[in-house]
Design a protein around this motif. Structure first.
Motif, PDB file in Angstrom:
ATOM      1  N   PRO A   1       0.829  -1.208   0.000  1.00 10.02           N
ATOM      2  CA  PRO A   1       0.000   0.000   0.000  1.00 10.02           C
ATOM      3  C   PRO A   1       0.861   1.255   0.000  1.00 10.02           C
ATOM      4  CG  PRO A   1       0.047  -0.985   2.176  1.00 10.02           C
ATOM      5  CD  PRO A   1       0.733  -1.954   1.266  1.00 10.02           C
ATOM      6  N   SER A   2       0.331   2.326  -0.557  1.00 12.49           N
ATOM      7  CA  SER A   2       1.074   3.581  -0.631  1.00 12.49           C
ATOM      8  C   SER A   2       1.239   4.176   0.768  1.00 12.49           C
ATOM      9  CB  SER A   2       0.341   4.570  -1.537  1.00 12.49           C
ATOM     10  OG  SER A   2      -0.946   4.850  -1.011  1.00 12.49           O
ATOM     11  N   PRO A   3       2.248   5.032   0.961  1.00 14.31           N
ATOM     12  CA  PRO A   3       2.459   5.655   2.277  1.00 14.31           C
ATOM     13  C   PRO A   3       1.236   6.396   2.805  1.00 14.31           C
ATOM     14  CG  PRO A   3       4.371   6.004   0.888  1.00 14.31           C
ATOM     15  CD  PRO A   3       3.322   5.376   0.018  1.00 14.31           C
TER      16      PRO A   3
ATOM     17  N   PHE B   1       1.792  -2.424   7.824  1.00  9.21           N
ATOM     18  CA  PHE B   1       2.840  -1.417   7.683  1.00  9.21           C
ATOM     19  C   PHE B   1       2.730  -0.359   8.774  1.00  9.21           C
ATOM     20  CE2 PHE B   1       3.503  -3.123   3.439  1.00  9.21           C
ATOM     21  CZ  PHE B   1       4.846  -2.878   3.203  1.00  9.21           C
ATOM     22  N   ALA B   2       1.498   0.042   9.098  1.00  8.68           N
ATOM     23  CA  ALA B   2       1.296   1.050  10.142  1.00  8.68           C
ATOM     24  C   ALA B   2       1.802   0.544  11.488  1.00  8.68           C
ATOM     25  CB  ALA B   2      -0.184   1.413  10.225  1.00  8.68           C
TER      26      ALA B   2
ATOM     27  N   THR C   1      -6.271 -10.953   7.995  1.00  7.15           N
ATOM     28  CA  THR C   1      -7.285 -10.266   7.188  1.00  7.15           C
ATOM     29  C   THR C   1      -6.679  -9.624   5.928  1.00  7.15           C
ATOM     30  OG1 THR C   1      -6.986  -8.265   8.539  1.00  7.15           O
ATOM     31  CG2 THR C   1      -8.753  -9.784   9.186  1.00  7.15           C
ATOM     32  N   TYR C   2      -5.413  -9.902   5.658  1.00  4.90           N
ATOM     33  CA  TYR C   2      -4.709  -9.369   4.486  1.00  4.90           C
ATOM     34  C   TYR C   2      -4.797  -7.836   4.432  1.00  4.90           C
ATOM     35  CZ  TYR C   2      -4.214 -14.100   2.739  1.00  4.90           C
ATOM     36  OH  TYR C   2      -3.868 -15.427   2.602  1.00  4.90           O
ATOM     37  N   ASN C   3      -4.659  -7.218   5.602  1.00  2.00           N
ATOM     38  CA  ASN C   3      -4.696  -5.759   5.695  1.00  2.00           C
ATOM     39  C   ASN C   3      -3.259  -5.251   5.729  1.00  2.00           C
ATOM     40  OD1 ASN C   3      -5.103  -3.068   6.299  1.00  2.00           O
ATOM     41  ND2 ASN C   3      -6.742  -3.462   7.767  1.00  2.00           N
ATOM     42  N   ALA C   4      -2.678  -5.099   4.540  1.00  2.00           N
ATOM     43  CA  ALA C   4      -1.261  -4.720   4.453  1.00  2.00           C
ATOM     44  C   ALA C   4      -1.027  -3.315   4.992  1.00  2.00           C
ATOM     45  CB  ALA C   4      -0.785  -4.821   3.009  1.00  2.00           C
TER      46      ALA C   4
END
Length: 250
Positions: free
Chosen positions: A37-39, A222-223, A215-218
Motif C-alpha cells: 500500500p502507498s504511504p 505497515f502502520a 485479514t490481508y490488511n497490508a
C-alpha cells in the motif's frame, strides 16, 4: 567533502524521495495495494488506530510485557553473570546451559511458554525475560572476565578483599558493559513481547499484527511496523542518553 553537520538533512531528503517515489508508484497503479500500500494509506491506517482509541490497550500490553521482561532479565542476568564469573562451580554449571539457550533461536520458545503460562501477559514476559537474561548473562560474564588483572592485583596489594573488588572493580565494569548493551536488550525485550503476542494473545501490537495478517490488511501491518519502529527508536534514544549520563565517569 560532505559536511557532517547536515547528515540528518541528507537522510531526511533521501527518505522523502523514497516515500515520494513509493507514493507515485502506488497512485500510478504500478504496485498492488494488497501487498504494498502507498504511504498515504499506511498513514490513514495509523491515524485510525489512534483516532478510535483502540491502540492504547495494545500499547499498554506490549509495553508491560517488554519492560517487565527487560527489568527481570537484567536483574537475573547480572546476578547469574557475576556469580558465574566469580565462582568457578557456578560457571561450570551455568555456562553450558546459557550456551545452549544462546545457540537456539529463543523466539521458538514462544509456543512452549504459551502452553506453560497461558495466552496472558506472563508468557510474553517470560519470552522477553529469556531473551534479555541470556544476553546480559554473557555480557556480565565476559565483562568481569576481561577486567584488567593489574587493577585487581593493585586493589589486593592495597589490602582490598573480595568485597572491595566487587564494589570498586567488578561492579563499575559490569555497569559499563550492561549499559553499553542496553539498546540491544531493549530490542530483544520488545522482540520477545511482540513475538509472544503474535503466537497467541488477546491484546498487544503483536496480536494486532497477527490480526492484520489474517485479514490481508497490508496497510495496517505497515502502520503497526512503523509504530513499533518509532516506539523502539524512542526508547533507544532514552537508553543512549542514560548510558552517556551514567558512564561519564568511564
Amino acid at each position: 567533502m560532505l559536511d557532517p553537520r547536515y547528515a540528518w538533512l541528507r537522510r531526511l531528503i533521501a527518505l522523502g524521495l523514497v516515500l515520494a517515489l513509493w507514493e507515485g508508484a502506488g497512485r500510478a497503479g504500478w504496485l498492488n495495494p494488497l501487498f504494498a500500500p502507498s504511504p498515504s494509506k499506511v498513514w490513514v491506517a495509523l491515524v485510525d488506530l489512534f483516532a478510535d482509541g483502540r491502540i492504547w490497550p495494545h500499547l499498554e500490553a506490549t509495553f508491560s510485557a517488554a519492560l517487565g521482561g527487560l527489568a527481570l532479565g537484567i536483574v537475573v542476568g547480572v546476578l547469574l553473570g557475576v556469580a558465574a564469573a566469580l565462582i568457578p562451580l557456578v560457571a561450570e554449571l551455568l555456562e553450558p546451559v546459557m550456551s545452549v539457550l544462546n545457540a537456539i533461536p529463543r523466539v521458538i520458545l514462544a509456543p512452549l511458554f504459551v502452553i506453560w503460562l497461558g495466552i496472558g501477559i506472563a508468557s510474553k514476559i517470560a519470552l522477553s525475560f529469556i531473551l534479555v537474561a541470556v544476553l546480559i548473562f554473557f555480557t556480565v560474564f565476559a565483562g568481569i572476565r576481561q577486567v584488567d588483572r593489574k587493577l585487581v592485583e593493585r586493589v589486593v596489594t592495597l589490602g582490598g578483599g573480595r568485597l572491595a573488588l566487587v564494589r570498586h572493580v567488578y561492579l563499575p565494569s559490569v555497569a559499563a558493559w550492561v549499559l553499553g548493551n542496553l539498546k540491544v536488550a531493549v530490542g530483544f525485550a520488545f522482540t520477545g513481547a511482540c513475538v509472544g503476542e503474535f503466537v497467541a494473545a488477546t491484546h498487544g501490537l503483536g496480536y494486532l499484527l497477527s490480526f492484520a495478517q489474517s485479514t490481508y490488511n497490508a496497510a495496517l501491518m505497515f502502520a503497526l511496523i512503523l509504530l513499533i519502529l518509532v516506539v523502539v527508536m524512542l526508547i533507544f534514544a532514552i537508553a543512549g542518553r542514560l548510558e552517556r549520563r551514567l558512564l561519564r565517569w568511564n
